[in-house]
Design a protein around this motif. Structure first.
Motif, mmCIF file in Angstrom:
data_model
loop_
_atom_site.group_PDB
_atom_site.id
_atom_site.type_symbol
_atom_site.label_atom_id
_atom_site.label_comp_id
_atom_site.label_asym_id
_atom_site.label_seq_id
_atom_site.Cartn_x
_atom_site.Cartn_y
_atom_site.Cartn_z
ATOM 1 N N THR A 68 0.812 -1.126 -0.124
ATOM 2 C CA THR A 68 0.086 -0.042 -0.091
ATOM 3 C C THR A 68 0.704 1.120 -0.109
ATOM 4 O O THR A 68 0.574 2.196 -0.789
ATOM 5 C CB THR A 68 -0.943 -0.100 1.252
ATOM 6 N N LYS A 69 1.826 1.151 0.760
ATOM 7 C CA LYS A 69 2.954 2.458 0.962
ATOM 8 C C LYS A 69 3.600 2.854 -0.368
ATOM 9 O O LYS A 69 3.655 3.481 -1.006
ATOM 10 C CB LYS A 69 3.840 2.322 2.080
ATOM 11 N N ARG A 70 4.036 1.600 -1.042
ATOM 12 C CA ARG A 70 4.449 1.628 -2.420
ATOM 13 C C ARG A 70 3.504 2.522 -3.421
ATOM 14 O O ARG A 70 4.057 3.183 -4.288
ATOM 15 C CB ARG A 70 4.778 0.194 -2.983
ATOM 16 N N TRP A 71 2.245 1.896 -3.278
ATOM 17 C CA TRP A 71 1.463 2.335 -4.366
ATOM 18 C C TRP A 71 1.002 3.927 -4.047
ATOM 19 O O TRP A 71 1.208 4.638 -4.747
ATOM 20 C CB TRP A 71 0.120 1.659 -3.993
ATOM 21 N N LEU A 72 1.126 4.451 -2.632
ATOM 22 C CA LEU A 72 0.877 5.855 -2.427
ATOM 23 C C LEU A 72 2.335 6.587 -2.881
ATOM 24 O O LEU A 72 2.001 7.853 -3.257
ATOM 25 C CB LEU A 72 0.719 5.889 -0.953
ATOM 26 N N ASP A 73 3.232 6.027 -2.527
ATOM 27 C CA ASP A 73 4.484 6.500 -3.024
ATOM 28 C C ASP A 73 4.780 6.962 -4.365
ATOM 29 O O ASP A 73 5.339 8.118 -4.583
ATOM 30 C CB ASP A 73 5.730 5.828 -2.297
ATOM 31 N N ARG A 74 4.137 6.105 -5.243
ATOM 32 C CA ARG A 74 4.354 6.629 -6.622
ATOM 33 C C ARG A 74 3.947 8.010 -6.760
ATOM 34 O O ARG A 74 4.313 8.839 -7.872
ATOM 35 C CB ARG A 74 3.578 5.489 -7.414
ATOM 36 N N THR A 75 2.568 8.357 -6.282
ATOM 37 C CA THR A 75 1.918 9.635 -6.451
ATOM 38 C C THR A 75 2.790 10.789 -5.753
ATOM 39 O O THR A 75 3.206 11.918 -6.294
ATOM 40 C CB THR A 75 0.643 9.731 -5.824
ATOM 41 N N SER A 76 3.192 10.459 -4.363
ATOM 42 C CA SER A 76 4.127 11.230 -3.592
ATOM 43 C C SER A 76 5.273 11.681 -4.161
ATOM 44 O O SER A 76 5.917 12.951 -3.969
ATOM 45 C CB SER A 76 4.082 11.154 -2.104
ATOM 46 N N GLN A 77 5.926 10.693 -4.694
ATOM 47 C CA GLN A 77 7.259 11.104 -5.490
ATOM 48 C C GLN A 77 7.098 12.176 -6.589
ATOM 49 O O GLN A 77 8.070 12.957 -6.723
ATOM 50 C CB GLN A 77 7.839 9.752 -5.586
#
Length: 206
Positions: A60-69
């Motif tokens: 889930t964190k990996r999925w969200l990190d794509r946007t935040s990056q």
């Protein structure tokens, strides 16, 4: 050739987990499914992620990190005027969420379920986005473009984030393809920018 347990990495496990979630859904996807896809034992997966919950949180964190990056790149200091940067940041967040919902609806629905499980991961993600907004707004204050609420860039950033909630919270995904949604988004952003704009007091001539 299937990877051996020695060649196994956390990133490969997360990729396989995402595929298992896409194929089976959050209710049925298991660590055994992930291990089978990688050609390893489930014990090998547990050596990287101690529990199923930890694995689901990590993916889930990996999925969200794509946007935040992506957003972090926009928020970095640049020569662009802060109002322009803020508008670009908000538009990119909306576009990223719409693409996630529209391009892979099954996986988006799966992650919407996982978001409810991983509250700490979601809170961390929101805090990161608010920090990015705060940096943009603080830069706007320093350059004379913005005013903040009580001089607090973080509180102002949080208010901006919540004011645009309809355009990035997965709970509103069913509205993102409705006619006129872009115009509604533009209206909200215009109001935010006008509200942040530093006002110059008129001179009285005295």
């Amino acid at each position: 050739m299937a990877p051996t347990s020695e060649a196994l990495t956390a990133e490969r496990i997360l990729e396989a987990t995402e595929e298992a979630l896409r194929r089976h859904g959050p209710a049925k996807a298991t660590v055994v499914d992930v291990a089978r896809a990688l050609g390893v034992s489930h014990g090998s997966v547990y050596r990287h992620f101690r529990t199923k919950a930890a694995l689901r949180e990590a993916v889930t964190k990996r999925w969200l990190d794509r946007t935040s990056q992506i957003l972090a790149e926009i928020a970095r200091p640049s020569s662009a005027p802060p109002p322009e940067v803020l508008e670009h940041w908000l538009a990119t967040l909306f576009t990223a969420k719409r693409h996630k919902a529209g391009d892979d609806p099954e996986l988006f629905a799966t992650y919407s379920v996982l978001l409810d499980e991983a509250s700490a991961v979601v809170e961390e993600h929101v805090a990161e986005l608010v920090d990015q907004l705060s940096e943009i707004i603080h830069r706007g204050v320093m350059e004379g473009d913005f005013m903040t609420v009580d001089g607090d860039s973080v509180a102002t950033a949080r208010a901006v984030f919540h004011a645009t909630n309809r355009f990035h919270d997965p709970a509103y995904a069913h509205e993102w393809e409705q006619p006129g949604i872009e115009a509604e988004f533009s209206t909200v952003v215009t109001l935010i920018l006008r509200g942040l704009r530093r006002r110059i007091e008129p001179t009285t001539g005295r």
